[in-house]
Design a protein around this motif. Structure first.
Motif, PDB file in Angstrom:
ATOM      1  N   PHE A 233       0.889  -1.240   0.024  1.00 48.88           N
ATOM      2  CA  PHE A 233      -0.027  -0.144  -0.022  1.00 48.88           C
ATOM      3  C   PHE A 233       0.876   1.243  -0.043  1.00 48.88           C
ATOM      4  N   LEU A 234       0.391   2.247  -0.709  1.00 49.92           N
ATOM      5  CA  LEU A 234       0.932   3.525  -0.795  1.00 49.92           C
ATOM      6  C   LEU A 234       0.205   4.539  -0.160  1.00 49.92           C
TER       7      LEU A 234
ATOM      8  N   LEU B 130      -9.889  -6.566   1.057  1.00 52.74           N
ATOM      9  CA  LEU B 130      -9.126  -5.594   0.678  1.00 52.74           C
ATOM     10  C   LEU B 130      -9.237  -4.231   1.258  1.00 52.74           C
ATOM     11  N   LEU B 131     -10.612  -3.713   1.598  1.00 47.76           N
ATOM     12  CA  LEU B 131     -10.819  -2.674   2.392  1.00 47.76           C
ATOM     13  C   LEU B 131     -10.475  -2.531   3.790  1.00 47.76           C
ATOM     14  N   ASP B 132     -10.490  -3.740   4.387  1.00 52.09           N
ATOM     15  CA  ASP B 132      -9.973  -3.919   5.842  1.00 52.09           C
ATOM     16  C   ASP B 132      -8.504  -3.550   5.888  1.00 52.09           C
ATOM     17  N   MET B 133      -7.797  -4.222   4.927  1.00 51.03           N
ATOM     18  CA  MET B 133      -6.269  -4.081   5.122  1.00 51.03           C
ATOM     19  C   MET B 133      -5.853  -2.608   4.741  1.00 51.03           C
TER      20      MET B 133
ATOM     21  N   TYR C  65      -4.198   2.928   6.311  1.00 44.95           N
ATOM     22  CA  TYR C  65      -4.548   4.078   6.615  1.00 44.95           C
ATOM     23  C   TYR C  65      -4.244   4.465   8.058  1.00 44.95           C
ATOM     24  N   GLU C  66      -4.863   3.862   9.048  1.00 46.57           N
ATOM     25  CA  GLU C  66      -4.727   4.230  10.369  1.00 46.57           C
ATOM     26  C   GLU C  66      -3.607   4.090  10.952  1.00 46.57           C
TER      27      GLU C  66
END
Length: 81
Positions: free
Chosen positions: A5-6, A58-61, A66-67
């Motif tokens: 992720f970026l 994917l959204l959970d990861m 993000y957090e």
């Protein structure tokens, strides 16, 4: 090798949005609010859209990334002060 992720922004045009870029298949860019991952959430698919179950994972990861990124930025700001 690229990170999974970026974290990106487009602050010249929108100060309220940030983006999480998923670099592995299925590649996508997730638009989210600067204060809350789920604000203004929109997914821009680079690859073919996966199943709803895969999107949820994917959204959970991406949310965890993000957090953690925002928490790390807060810690760095505190350290600089």
């Amino acid at each position: 090798m690229l990170p999974k992720f970026l974290f990106a922004d487009n602050s010249q045009f929108s100060t309220e949005l940030v983006y999480v870029v998923h670099t592995e298949k299925p590649r996508c860019i997730i638009q989210c609010g600067i204060e809350d991952f789920d604000d203004d959430n929109q997914i821009f698919w680079i690859d073919e859209e996966p199943s709803p179950e895969d999107i949820e994972e994917l959204l959970d990861m991406a949310r965890d990334f993000y957090e953690a990124t925002l928490d790390n930025e807060d810690e760095l700001e505190e350290y600089d002060d």
